[in-house]
Design a protein around this motif. Structure first.
Motif: not given
Length: 252
Positions: A89-92, A107-113
Motif C-alpha cells: 500500500i502506498f498512501p502519500t 510497514q505491516a502490509v509492505n514488510v511484516e507480511a
C-alpha cells in the motif's frame, strides 16, 4: 522452464503486477494461490496453464488472516515452493503529516507480511531442499521520491531480501527482489487521478529518463519473475533486480 508440480503463492494478486506474476507462473505450469484484499477469483479465471488456480481473500495487515491463508495452502498442497511477496500500500505521506497508525499499517502490509509468510512456508522449502522467494521492491529507493512511509518500507524490503538470502542459502532457497519504477497498471492510473495528475503524462516523463524509451508494463515484471524462480537462476540470491528500463542505471 517448467514449474510443473510446484506451488506458488502470490500476494497482491488481483490485478496489475501481481496478476502478471500469476499469469506467468500459471503459464509455466505451477499451481497458483492468489492472495488479495479483494476477491481475485474473477481475475484468475483468465489464466492458462495446467496447474490449479486458487484465490483467497486476505488482508495482510491482519496476522490472523495471514496465518489462516498459509494454513489453507499447506493443507491443500503440502507446501509452498515459490513465495512472491508483491502486495503493498502506498498512501502519500511526509514527516509533517504521517500518523503512527498509517505508518504502522504500511510497514505491516509492505514488510511484516513478508516475514510472517516466510515463517509459514520456509520450513517446507527446507524440507524439499528447494525454494524461491521473490519480493517486489521499488526503484524509488534510489530516486528523490518524497513518500516517507512507502519509500522506507521498500528500503526495508531490500534489506530483508538480503538478510533472508544470507540465512537460507545453504537450504537450497534463493531470495531476490524485483524493483520496478512506475508501471502502467490500473492502480497507478487511479492514484494519478486522485492526485490530480495524468497517468500518461507521468509515464511519458519517466520513460524519457530511461534508457529504454517506453512505459513499463506488468508483463515486464512477470518475465523477470519467470527467470528468478527457475532453476536457471539457482545461483542468484540476495539481489535487487531493477526492472525499470534503465531508469536507475546510475544508482548504487
Amino acid at each position: 522452464m517448467s514449474l510443473s508440480g510446484k506451488t506458488a503463492v502470490v500476494t497482491g494478486a488481483g490485478r496489475g503486477i501481481g496478476l502478471a506474476y500469476c499469469r506467468r507462473l500459471a503459464a509455466d505450469g505451477a499451481n497458483v494461490v492468489a492472495l488479495d484484499v479483494n476477491d481475485p477469483a474473477e481475475a484468475l479465471a483468465a489464466l492458462t496453464g495446467p496447474g490449479e488456480k486458487v484465490g483467497q481473500v486476505c488482508d495482510l495487515a491482519r496476522p490472523e488472516q495471514i496465518e489462516a491463508a498459509a494454513a489453507a495452502v499447506l493443507e491443500r498442497f503440502g507446501r509452498c515452493d515459490i513465495l512472491v511477496n508483491n502486495a503493498a500500500i502506498f498512501p502519500t505521506t511526509d514527516l509533517e503529516t504521517v500518523t503512527l497508525q498509517v505508518w504502522r499499517r504500511v510497514q505491516a502490509v509492505n514488510v511484516e507480511a513478508m516475514l510472517l509468510l516466510a515463517q509459514a512456508f520456509v520450513p517446507g522449502m527446507k524440507a524439499a531442499g528447494w525454494g524461491r522467494i521473490v519480493n517486489t521492491g521499488s526503484a524509488n529507493t534510489l530516486l528523490q521520491t518524497r513518500d516517507l512511509a512507502y519509500v522506507t518500507s521498500k528500503g526495508t524490503v531490500h534489506a530483508l531480501t538480503r538478510a533472508l538470502a544470507n540465512e537460507l542459502g545453504e537450504s537450497g532457497i534463493t531470495v531476490n527482489a524485483i524493483a520496478p519504477s512506475v508501471v502502467a497498471t490500473e492502480g497507478f492510473a487511479g492514484r494519478s487521478r486522485a492526485a490530480g495528475s495524468s497517468a500518461q503524462d507521468v509515464l511519458a516523463r519517466v520513460s524519457s529518463m530511461q534508457t529504454i524509451k517506453r512505459a513499463s508494463v506488468p508483463d515486464d515484471l512477470g518475465d523477470a519473475l519467470g527467470f528468478l524462480v527457475s532453476d536457471a537462476a539457482g545461483f542468484i540470491t540476495g539481489q535487487v533486480l531493477h526492472v525499470d528500463g534503465g531508469l536507475t542505471r546510475t544508482g548504487a
